[in-house]
Design a protein around this motif. Structure first.
Motif, mmCIF file in Angstrom:
data_model
loop_
_atom_site.group_PDB
_atom_site.id
_atom_site.type_symbol
_atom_site.label_atom_id
_atom_site.label_comp_id
_atom_site.label_asym_id
_atom_site.label_seq_id
_atom_site.Cartn_x
_atom_site.Cartn_y
_atom_site.Cartn_z
ATOM 1 N N ASN A 143 -1.004 -4.034 -3.487
ATOM 2 C CA ASN A 143 -0.007 -3.492 -2.574
ATOM 3 C C ASN A 143 0.361 -2.101 -3.050
ATOM 4 O O ASN A 143 0.003 -1.710 -4.170
ATOM 5 C CB ASN A 143 1.224 -4.401 -2.484
ATOM 6 N N ILE A 144 1.095 -1.343 -2.232
ATOM 7 C CA ILE A 144 1.220 0.082 -2.507
ATOM 8 C C ILE A 144 2.565 0.613 -2.031
ATOM 9 O O ILE A 144 3.151 0.102 -1.070
ATOM 10 C CB ILE A 144 0.058 0.854 -1.817
ATOM 11 N N THR A 145 3.058 1.619 -2.738
ATOM 12 C CA THR A 145 4.203 2.400 -2.264
ATOM 13 C C THR A 145 3.963 3.847 -2.666
ATOM 14 O O THR A 145 3.043 4.151 -3.433
ATOM 15 C CB THR A 145 5.530 1.864 -2.840
ATOM 16 N N VAL A 146 4.787 4.742 -2.151
ATOM 17 C CA VAL A 146 4.603 6.169 -2.434
ATOM 18 C C VAL A 146 5.945 6.763 -2.826
ATOM 19 O O VAL A 146 6.991 6.393 -2.280
ATOM 20 C CB VAL A 146 4.000 6.909 -1.213
ATOM 21 N N LYS A 147 5.908 7.657 -3.813
ATOM 22 C CA LYS A 147 7.121 8.371 -4.229
ATOM 23 C C LYS A 147 6.724 9.796 -4.582
ATOM 24 O O LYS A 147 5.995 10.031 -5.548
ATOM 25 C CB LYS A 147 7.769 7.690 -5.428
ATOM 26 N N LEU A 151 1.182 7.906 -5.826
ATOM 27 C CA LEU A 151 1.027 6.580 -5.247
ATOM 28 C C LEU A 151 1.212 5.564 -6.367
ATOM 29 O O LEU A 151 0.742 5.767 -7.495
ATOM 30 C CB LEU A 151 -0.365 6.410 -4.632
ATOM 31 N N TRP A 152 1.877 4.472 -6.051
ATOM 32 C CA TRP A 152 2.083 3.399 -7.023
ATOM 33 C C TRP A 152 1.470 2.128 -6.447
ATOM 34 O O TRP A 152 1.789 1.738 -5.317
ATOM 35 C CB TRP A 152 3.564 3.201 -7.309
ATOM 36 N N VAL A 153 0.575 1.514 -7.205
ATOM 37 C CA VAL A 153 -0.198 0.370 -6.721
ATOM 38 C C VAL A 153 -0.014 -0.799 -7.677
ATOM 39 O O VAL A 153 -0.161 -0.636 -8.900
ATOM 40 C CB VAL A 153 -1.695 0.726 -6.617
ATOM 41 N N CYS A 154 0.309 -1.973 -7.157
ATOM 42 C CA CYS A 154 0.360 -3.182 -7.980
ATOM 43 C C CYS A 154 -0.841 -4.051 -7.641
ATOM 44 O O CYS A 154 -1.245 -4.170 -6.484
ATOM 45 C CB CYS A 154 1.661 -3.945 -7.794
ATOM 46 N N ASP A 155 -1.437 -4.636 -8.672
ATOM 47 C CA ASP A 155 -2.625 -5.463 -8.519
ATOM 48 C C ASP A 155 -2.310 -6.872 -9.007
ATOM 49 O O ASP A 155 -1.918 -7.081 -10.154
ATOM 50 C CB ASP A 155 -3.795 -4.873 -9.316
#
Length: 550
Positions: A143-147, A151-155
């Motif tokens: 999943n992903i978010t942006v700041k 980009l910040w991605v969790c696996d």
């Protein structure tokens, strides 16, 4: 007394499996994939409101959400949807060849994670066309978010959060999450303090003992949903090539209860037990003896507790050991292969100590020497060699527990090994390829960070390895078998150059426990430590550590 937000776990009411989360004003948003609820959550009180109370069925199986201005974006199956805030009637934006897992939005740019494709796909919201794509940083569902510029991605499989450059997709650093199965992430700014936290959602199942009055006996093993949101701390040390994440203060007890199985009569006994080490991720706060006093010695740079007995006989009974308070965080090193292309040769003293067969590694056997050649092929870069050796061992072995440790030649022939046998094979293949390495362990705290102030007992001891990078002068950790989770790969790299908070580092490169009588080590064939005493190991998680100060 209310907890500070950096320490507080959010448990929304009525949620079964939280996946995508997002920030909206002073509230958090989360999607419950099972029930289809779009939840508005107060991080301070857990107060939970279902926003799509009339359209919940339409949101079932959604895995990712993002909000930009007044538009909500969602992913389900192979399609990305959007809808106006408050309306909650989904409209398709784009359909992919494979499942769309997560979504993030920055102005008119849409970022979509797709495990099956192996990419983060980037679209323009105005035209619906694909702009470019980046390689996915891990092997699991992401999943992903942006700041701002990242980009910040969790696996989920890697148990990792990655920070990527938003323009290039290059990984800046990565951190291990304190819990398994991260399913969503977002940044949240607390209105009162203007403090920004990175929240991560988790969703899995947990086993528990249920009291069923219809059965006799009434207790049965069953499973229940486990889902919550917790802040993820992160601190990147670029000079040290590592990033730290959430940590805990832990009390660890290691004690031996002297209770010989057979007749013994030993004189001038020296009983040595290694103590926890201080490292980049582990700080020893306090150590004290249990039962009997000890003297402390330094052996090859490692702290060791030394207990001495003038005479031990069959009828003697003692409890002795140590209790330590340690502060432990998760650590993840990040070093690119190009940074070690032209490393200097291994120092002679390292070669003499860390390239030899000093632990029954069967390095002269044909099967082990052949495996060492096959594992690296023509690769010359030390990091790629290490990765190839690990993957080769994972391809060759499956995990299984045995009452004793066999040599690497037997283990490779059998194809099944315990964590100690994985370590033996890894050590042999690394040393035959000129890579200095050593063992480390000895126990892992049960990984239940929410079970604080409660005594916890590990089921098994555990060992892993460290390998040395000349030039950078770094010893890097690598787990033995926990990343061997998929038959023939692809294997996660969560514990390749990384350790979780529950790994307790004790006795780097030395024996954890030894016994001598009259200055001579005990003959293991005649009497072992296990024949003399029963060990007792207990962990107590005291509290979560505050964020690392920059």
């Amino acid at each position: 007394m209310s907890q500070p937000l950096w320490q507080r776990t959010i448990r929304p009411f009525g949620a079964a499996a939280l996946h995508g989360i997002a920030s909206y004003g002073d509230r958090l948003l989360a999607i419950d994939r099972v029930k289809g609820y779009l939840l508005q959550i107060d991080p301070v009180s857990d107060n939970t409101t279902i926003l799509n109370w009339q359209t919940a069925e339409e949101f079932v199986d959604i895995t990712g959400i993002a909000v930009w201005e007044d538009t909500l974006w969602c992913t389900r199956d192979d399609t990305v949807y959007y809808c106006q805030w408050g309306e909650f009637k989904l409209k398709p934006f784009v359909t992919l060849p494979y499942t769309a897992d997560g979504v993030a939005v920055w102005r008119s740019t849409i970022y979509i994670t797709c495990q099956k494709a192996g990419y983060i796909l980037i679209f323009d919201s105005n035209t619906g066309g694909q702009i470019t794509r980046f390689f996915a940083p891990g092997v699991g569902i992401e999943n992903i978010t942006v700041k701002e510029e990242n980009l910040w991605v969790c696996d989920r499989t890697e148990q990792t959060v990655y920070c990527l450059d938003r323009a290039t997709g290059d990984i800046q650093f990565s951190v291990l999450t304190p819990f398994e199965c991260p399913t969503g992430l977002t940044f949240y700014t607390q209105p009162q303090t203007n403090e920004t936290l990175l929240y991560v959602a988790y969703a899995s199942e947990e086993a528990y003992i249920r009291d069923n009055p219809n059965l006799d006996p009434s207790h049965e093993l069953t499973y229940r949903d486990r889902t919550f949101i917790h802040p993820l701390q992160y601190h990147y040390n670029s000079q040290g090539h590592y990033a730290l994440s959430n940590g805990y203060a832990i009390e660890m007890v290691y004690a031996e209860e002297l209770s010989p199985l057979d007749e013994v009569d030993l004189e001038q006994v020296e009983w040595r037990i290694a103590l926890p080490a201080s490292t980049d991720r582990q700080k020893v706060v306090h150590v004290e003896p249990i039962g009997l006093p000890f003297t402390e010695e330094i052996q090859d740079g490692q702290r060791v507790a030394v207990f001495k007995f003038d005479h031990l006989t069959t009828g003697d009974r003692h409890v002795f050991g140590w209790k330590a308070i340690v502060e432990v965080r998760s650590i993840k090193y990040r070093i690119a292969p190009r940074e070690v292309e032209n490393i200097p040769p291994l120092p002679p003293e390292f070669a003499q100590r860390y390239l030899v067969d000093d632990d029954e590694l069967a390095m002269e056997s044909y099967i082990v020497r052949r495996a060492a050649r096959e594992a690296i092929g023509s690769e010359t870069n030390i990091l790629r060699q290490m990765y190839s050796i690990r993957n080769y061992v994972y391809d060759q072995l499956s995990y299984g527990i045995k009452p004793h440790i066999d040599t690497p030649d037997i283990v490779l022939d059998r194809g099944v090994g315990s964590c100690g046998e994985y370590v033996g094979v890894l050590l042999a293949l690394m040393r035959l390829n000129g890579i200095a390495c050593r063992t480390i362990g000895r126990y892992k705290c049960p990984p239940y960070a929410e079970h604080q102030q409660v005594p916890l007992q590990p089921d098994f001891n555990h060992v892993w390895v460290e390998f040395y990078l000349p030039g950078l002068d770094l010893w890097l950790p690598m787990e033995s078998n926990p990343d061997d989770v998929v038959e023939q790969g692809p294997y996660p790299a969560r514990f390749f150059m990384g350790l979780a908070w529950y790994h307790i580092e004790i006795g780097k490169g030395i024996s954890f426990e030894t016994v001598k009588s009259n200055g001579v080590p005990l003959n293991k064939e005649e009497i072992s430590i296990g024949d003399l005493a029963i060990n007792h190991i207990r962990f107590t998680i005291l509290h979560e550590l505050p964020p690392v100060k920059s």
